[in-house]
Write an enzyme that holds these catalytic residues in place. Structure first.
Site, PDB file in Angstrom:
ATOM      1  NE  ARG A  30      -2.478  -1.760   3.204  1.00 39.31           N
ATOM      2  CZ  ARG A  30      -2.449  -3.065   3.492  1.00 39.31           C
ATOM      3  NH1 ARG A  30      -2.991  -3.936   2.680  1.00 39.31           N
ATOM      4  NH2 ARG A  30      -1.883  -3.494   4.592  1.00 39.31           N
ATOM      5  CD  GLU A  55       1.103  -8.835  15.842  1.00 38.51           C
ATOM      6  OE1 GLU A  55       0.261  -9.538  16.421  1.00 38.51           O
ATOM      7  OE2 GLU A  55       0.847  -7.761  15.280  1.00 38.51           O
TER       8      GLU A  55
END
Length: 179
Positions: free
Chosen positions: A62, A99
């Site tokens: 993005r 994560e």
């Protein structure tokens, strides 16, 4: 402007995993007036002499949308920092923690010359890993990562704090408490 942009960011609960509140920027891009306000905020910021870079680098994916339009409006070149395996020429790479594992981004070795002032653009800062990897790539090529700029900051995840502690000034347009 913060409230105006916030009103056009969709929150998708439990995506991509349970408990995650995904901040979807696609509505910002779909409405021409909102998209213009968004891009103009970055353009006006980077027009100021103290913020103007030599080139804009966008982080996959993005950051490509925002960064390339901002670079065009400023009359600057654009450097894509891509996920590993997507660039056809000689690259350097940087791996960072997620994560749930790790990821690697890379940049062409001739994309940034020593001394170039480079602004990094992306849609969002969560843990800051992608932007930190981009900063390291720029510095390894002899460039100067002058600033990071994003639409959304998720400050509770610690990324913006870590980036600032590493010496990267940040421009953020909308902060969301929680993640």
């Amino acid at each position: 402007m913060n409230d105006y942009l916030r009103a056009h960011i969709r929150t998708v609960p439990d995506w991509p995993a349970p408990g995650v509140q995904f901040r979807d920027i696609t509505p910002l891009l779909q409405e021409p007036k909102v998209f213009r306000v968004l891009i103009d905020a970055f353009v006006h910021h980077f027009m100021a002499p103290e913020h103007k870079p030599d080139v804009i680098a966008g982080l996959d994916a993005r950051g490509f949308i925002i960064g390339s339009v901002v670079a065009y409006a400023l009359g600057l070149g654009f450097v894509p920092i891509r996920k590993k395996g997507k660039l056809p020429f000689t690259t350097i790479e940087e791996t960072y923690a997620l994560e749930y594992g790790s990821a690697t981004v890379e940049v062409h070795t001739d994309a940034i010359r020593p001394g170039m002032r480079v602004a990094l653009l992306d849609d969002l800062i969560a843990t800051g890993g992608t932007m930190m990897a981009g900063k390291r790539l720029i510095e390894r090529l002899g460039g100067i990562a002058t600033e990071g700029a994003v639409i959304v900051d998720l400050p509770e995840l610690g990324g913006s704090q870590a980036l600032r502690a590493a010496g990267l000034p940040l421009m953020t347009l909308v902060d969301f408490a929680g993640h």
